[in-house]
Design a protein around this motif. Structure first.
Motif, mmCIF file in Angstrom:
data_model
loop_
_atom_site.group_PDB
_atom_site.id
_atom_site.type_symbol
_atom_site.label_atom_id
_atom_site.label_comp_id
_atom_site.label_asym_id
_atom_site.label_seq_id
_atom_site.Cartn_x
_atom_site.Cartn_y
_atom_site.Cartn_z
ATOM 1 N N GLN A 65 0.835 -1.206 0.000
ATOM 2 C CA GLN A 65 0.000 0.000 0.000
ATOM 3 C C GLN A 65 0.869 1.255 0.000
ATOM 4 O O GLN A 65 0.551 2.233 -0.657
ATOM 5 C CB GLN A 65 -0.959 0.011 1.203
ATOM 6 N N ASN A 67 3.776 1.524 -1.331
ATOM 7 C CA ASN A 67 4.308 1.639 -2.681
ATOM 8 C C ASN A 67 3.338 2.287 -3.644
ATOM 9 O O ASN A 67 3.736 2.854 -4.653
ATOM 10 C CB ASN A 67 4.669 0.246 -3.206
ATOM 11 N N LYS A 68 2.047 2.181 -3.348
ATOM 12 C CA LYS A 68 1.057 2.769 -4.243
ATOM 13 C C LYS A 68 0.996 4.286 -4.136
ATOM 14 O O LYS A 68 0.498 4.950 -5.039
ATOM 15 C CB LYS A 68 -0.337 2.194 -3.933
ATOM 16 N N LEU A 69 1.466 4.834 -3.019
ATOM 17 C CA LEU A 69 1.456 6.292 -2.917
ATOM 18 C C LEU A 69 2.420 6.849 -3.966
ATOM 19 O O LEU A 69 3.549 6.386 -4.093
ATOM 20 C CB LEU A 69 1.869 6.742 -1.513
ATOM 21 N N ILE A 70 1.926 7.833 -4.692
ATOM 22 C CA ILE A 70 2.706 8.347 -5.814
ATOM 23 C C ILE A 70 4.060 8.885 -5.336
ATOM 24 O O ILE A 70 5.071 8.735 -6.005
ATOM 25 C CB ILE A 70 1.909 9.481 -6.521
ATOM 26 N N GLU A 71 4.085 9.503 -4.172
ATOM 27 C CA GLU A 71 5.314 10.148 -3.722
ATOM 28 C C GLU A 71 6.260 9.208 -2.982
ATOM 29 O O GLU A 71 7.320 9.626 -2.538
ATOM 30 C CB GLU A 71 4.966 11.354 -2.836
ATOM 31 N N VAL A 72 5.858 7.961 -2.846
ATOM 32 C CA VAL A 72 6.758 6.990 -2.224
ATOM 33 C C VAL A 72 7.649 6.403 -3.311
ATOM 34 O O VAL A 72 7.173 5.923 -4.332
ATOM 35 C CB VAL A 72 5.964 5.882 -1.507
ATOM 36 N N LYS B 123 -6.659 8.627 -5.933
ATOM 37 C CA LYS B 123 -5.403 7.954 -6.245
ATOM 38 C C LYS B 123 -4.257 8.910 -5.911
ATOM 39 O O LYS B 123 -3.220 8.505 -5.398
ATOM 40 C CB LYS B 123 -5.390 7.564 -7.732
ATOM 41 N N HIS B 124 -4.497 10.183 -6.174
ATOM 42 C CA HIS B 124 -3.531 11.210 -5.784
ATOM 43 C C HIS B 124 -4.264 12.547 -5.807
ATOM 44 O O HIS B 124 -5.270 12.692 -6.491
ATOM 45 C CB HIS B 124 -2.363 11.236 -6.765
ATOM 46 N N ILE B 144 -1.729 10.092 -14.164
ATOM 47 C CA ILE B 144 -1.967 9.208 -13.017
ATOM 48 C C ILE B 144 -3.382 8.631 -13.067
ATOM 49 O O ILE B 144 -3.606 7.456 -12.802
ATOM 50 C CB ILE B 144 -1.715 9.967 -11.694
ATOM 51 N N GLY B 178 8.414 7.996 -8.209
ATOM 52 C CA GLY B 178 7.759 6.986 -7.377
ATOM 53 C C GLY B 178 6.592 6.286 -8.052
ATOM 54 O O GLY B 178 5.867 5.537 -7.421
ATOM 55 N N TYR B 179 6.375 6.555 -9.346
ATOM 56 C CA TYR B 179 5.195 5.982 -9.999
ATOM 57 C C TYR B 179 5.571 5.468 -11.373
ATOM 58 O O TYR B 179 5.703 6.231 -12.318
ATOM 59 C CB TYR B 179 4.100 7.044 -10.100
ATOM 60 N N ASP B 300 -2.427 -4.087 -9.962
ATOM 61 C CA ASP B 300 -2.135 -3.528 -8.639
ATOM 62 C C ASP B 300 -1.600 -4.632 -7.719
ATOM 63 O O ASP B 300 -2.357 -5.487 -7.271
ATOM 64 C CB ASP B 300 -3.425 -2.931 -8.058
ATOM 65 N N ALA B 302 -0.941 -4.690 -4.760
ATOM 66 C CA ALA B 302 -1.543 -4.712 -3.424
ATOM 67 C C ALA B 302 -2.826 -5.536 -3.398
ATOM 68 O O ALA B 302 -3.287 -5.947 -2.337
ATOM 69 C CB ALA B 302 -1.818 -3.289 -2.936
#
Ligand SMILES: Cc1ncc(C[n+]2csc(CCOP(=O)(O)OP(=O)(O)O)c2C)c(N)n1
Ligand SMILES: [Mg+2]
Lengths: 161, 554
Positions: A65, A67-72, B123-124, B144, B178-179, B300, B302
């Motif tokens: 979870q 890792n899913k954060l864009i800024e992580v 999502k963001h 995104i 990070g994406y 995904d 997760a």
């Protein structure tokens, strides 16, 4: 089985990132035991060291979870084979009659006395959690007036990053 | 260039043709810029509906849906819409006005911390605090929203940012350290999956909403026919293959087909594609498909292993992974299993008791399907939703639009509006409940205003029917607060009051004519079908039970 795990999270150094991370823990029902945030070798990247309690499955979900954060940028499990350190400042009751005893214990632990007042010391200690816990236990008999711990930071041993 | 003009220009460059929203003080500048644009703005009558419409638009087209709202109450009104899109991974971008930067944090007039509020349901999201970052932010937001596992992105725009003067340099690409969504499945995992498929005697494909998001319909069909394997879907996966296809066993779960549920429980291999094994689909997690190995394909990571144990995880885009898989699979007869499934299908068909005097809600849906099999169908939430899912056999991708994850009453009508805006020439039907329709009924004004000829078919049972059903079955018929008692209320008159067309239908023999009339008129139409009031949805797997514990209502 519930254990304590340490994870390191590299994040973009932007406003709101800490809120995103902590909000994720709350929302998904993960418990943070400690969290330390600081800068890294790059000024646009911060590093969070988070200690969580949970089984393998929880840890896996936490990491995915995050890792899913864009800024992580990166999440690593540092539960094993890593160097761990924490720093604590302890203000302990130190009347003249007890001072030498306290100094002696501090020396054994390689702790430093960084402030001296009429009836108290501030002692600084670094080390892994067990060492700090042991020291804190010993200080209790003198009376701890105040304490601040940084929370653990951690780094994998060897050349792996 | 004025930042507001740059925003509109950026939207044009993203290919945006329609925006749904409501203006207000904090976003006035952007609306001023919109005045000169080719982009069509649809003024909805509630911001929640604007977001649902953008969501319906996105689900029907695969493009990013866009909604605008002002600060404070405008922004907070979008919350249910955003959460709905988030739960169903729908790509939308919501832009909200915000008070000027200097006033943020001071409880200024119409200030709400919308980025804080929507953090867990987007999502963001972004609060633009530097006008020089504005265009990069918009570029990122669209990227995104529609890549990886899609989802809603919100951009909060302080009023003074929209008034600033900036250079228009729209970035060509995004670079987010990070994406980096992974689309190609790992070859080794794909090989393992293929081996399992070749060994399986009783394989079944479980297709979820991810099939639609990845446009993998053809691949799913190809896979099913090649193996060959039966296909069940989740509610969100309806339409992953044509439901009229002999290999399709309909949707599974709480109100899924009994034969589909049973087949899943007897399978020895489940090939799950773009689904998240929600409790509504799986029933009791620990008893789901006890004899089956599970292959789970999802973009995904997760989702993999979150709810059920998985034997072969494949992280990647469904379309690309399936293409690789299909190359390696060889046809193998599995006669015994096919005979068994056909037996289940014969033994446990979907059925309801027909009636000559009272309109059965299922009958209405069957008629809609008969008369407009190619229509885009949206649903509200409750019994109406489940009957729509059971009796409307979806033939095309993106034809069936429903709020699966959040179960949002009031979603269907504005979502239908969004779909109709995207496809003005198709028939768009909202299968509605009387309770749900009232939650966004104001959008009749929008439909009339913009000539959006949505057909709302209310299965009017004078109850919050699904809740009543639970009360009947689990609370000894203690109908606490579920009767919608209003003898004076006429949806027909309300519709006419808005300038739309309204029809009331009380007899089964009138159902067909009413639908024909509605489908012929080029106007929004509300048909109020007075249906059997205490009809229940069956089959029904009570919450938390295994899919074998089906109530039939007999
Ligand atoms: C916004 C919202 N509020 C409450 C619910 C809980 N709920 C689920 S189904 C339902 C009844 C819906 O009534 P109606 O639209 O008349 O549909 P029916 O079940 O009668 O077909 C309710 C209240 C919900 N899903 N969404
Ligand atoms: Mg109802």
């Amino acid at each position: 089985m519930s254990e304590r795990r340490t994870i390191a999270v590299l994040v973009e150094n932007k406003p709101g990132v800490l809120a995103r991370v902590s909000s994720l823990f709350r929302r998904r029902g993960f418990n943070i035991e400690s969290l330390a945030v600081g800068t890294t070798e790059r000024e646009d990247i911060s590093r969070m060291t988070i200690v969580v309690k949970g089984d393998d499955r929880t840890l896996e979900q936490v990491m995915k979870q995050l890792n899913k954060l864009i800024e992580v940028i990166k999440v690593s499990d540092l539960s094993e084979n890593s160097v761990e350190r924490e720093l604590a400042l302890i203000k302990v009751h130190a009347p003249p009659a007890k001072r030498s005893e306290i100094i002696e214990i501090a020396n054994i632990f390689r702790a430093r006395i960084v402030d001296v007042a009429r009836d108290s010391f501030i002692i600084e200690i670094t080390g892994d959690e067990d060492k700090i816990n042991a020291f804190v236990d010993l200080m209790r008999q003198f009376g701890i007036k105040e304490m601040a711990r940084t929370g653990k930071i951690s780094m994998a041993r060897g050349s792996k990053t | 260039m004025r930042a507001a003009d740059a925003i509109v220009k950026a939207l044009e460059m993203e290919g945006v043709e329609h925006v749904f929203g409501i203006p207000g003080g904090a976003i006035l500048e952007v609306y001023d810029a919109l005045y000169d644009s080719e982009i069509v703005h649809i003024l909805t009558r509630h911001e929640q509906a604007a977001v649902h419409a953008a969501d319906g638009y996105a689900r029907a087209t695969g493009k990013v849906g866009v909604a605008f709202a002002t600060s404070g109450p405008g922004a907070t009104n979008t919350v249910t819409g955003i959460a709905t899109a988030y739960m169903d991974s729908s790509p939308i971008v919501v832009m909200t006005g915000q008070v000027p930067r200097a006033m943020i944090g001071n409880d200024a007039f119409q200030e709400a911390d919308i980025t804080g509020i929507t953090m867990p349901i987007t999502k963001h999201n972004y609060l633009v605090t530097d006008e020089r970052q504005l265009l990069r932010t918009i570029k990122e937001a669209f990227y995104i929203a529609q890549t990886g596992r899609p989802g809603p992105v919100l951009i909060d725009l302080p009023r003074d940012v929209t008034m600033a003067d900036i250079e228009f340099e729209y970035p060509e690409k995004v670079d987010l350290i990070g994406y980096k969504p992974k689309t190609k499945g790992h070859p080794k995992q794909i090989k393992k999956a293929v081996d399992l498929i070749m060994q399986a005697e009783r394989p079944i494909i479980l297709a979820g909403g991810g099939v639609r998001l990845s446009n993998a319909h053809e691949e799913v069909l190809k896979l099913a026919e090649t193996i060959p394997a039966f296909v069940v879907t989740t509610l969100m996966g309806k339409g992953a293959i044509p439901e009229t296809h002999p290999l399709c066993l309909g949707f599974i779960g709480m109100h899924g087909t009994k034969y589909g549920n049973y087949a899943v429980m007897e399978a020895d291999l489940i090939i799950a594609i773009g689904c998240r094994f929600s409790d509504r689909t799986v029933g009791k997690f620990s008893e789901f498909a006890p004899n089956a190995k599970i292959i789970h394909i999802d973009i995904d990571p997760a989702e993999i292993g979150k709810n059920v144990r998985v034997d072969v995880p494949i992280v990647g885009d469904a379309k690309s992974v399936l293409r690789e898989m299909i190359k390696m699979i060889k046809h193998k007869q599995r006669k015994e299993w096919f005979d068994r499934v056909e037996e289940l299908r014969r033994k446990y068909p979907l059925k309801y008791k027909r009636d000559e005097n009272v309109i059965k809600p299922q009958f209405v849906v069957e008629k809609v399907f008969e008369l407009a099999p190619d229509a885009i169908v949206t649903t509200e939430v409750g019994q109406n939703q489940m009957w729509a899912a059971q009796y409307f056999k979806v033939k095309h991708p993106r034809q069936f639009i429903t709020s699966g994850g959040l179960g949002t009453m009031g979603f269907g009508f504005p979502a239908a509006m969004g779909a109709q805006v995207a496809f003005p020439d198709r028939i768009v039907v909202d299968i509605a409940g009387d309770g749900s329709f009232l939650m966004n009924i104001q959008e009749l004004a929008t439909c009339v205003d913009y000539d959006i000829p949505v057909k709302v078919c209310i299965l009017n049972n004078a109850y919050l029917g699904m809740v009543r059903q639970w009360q009947q079955l689990f609370y000894r018929r203690r109908y606490s607060a579920t009767r919608l008692r209003y003898p004076e209320l006429s949806f027909e008159k309300i519709a006419k009051g808005f300038g739309a067309h309204g029809i009331t239908v009380e007899k089964p023999s009138e159902v067909e004519d009413a639908l024909k009339e509605a489908f012929e008129i080029d106007k929004p139409v509300v048909i109020d079908f007075h249906v059997e009031v205490e009809e229940n949805v069956f089959p029904f797997v009570p919450p938390g039970r295994s899919l074998l514990e089906v109530l039939d209502g007999e």
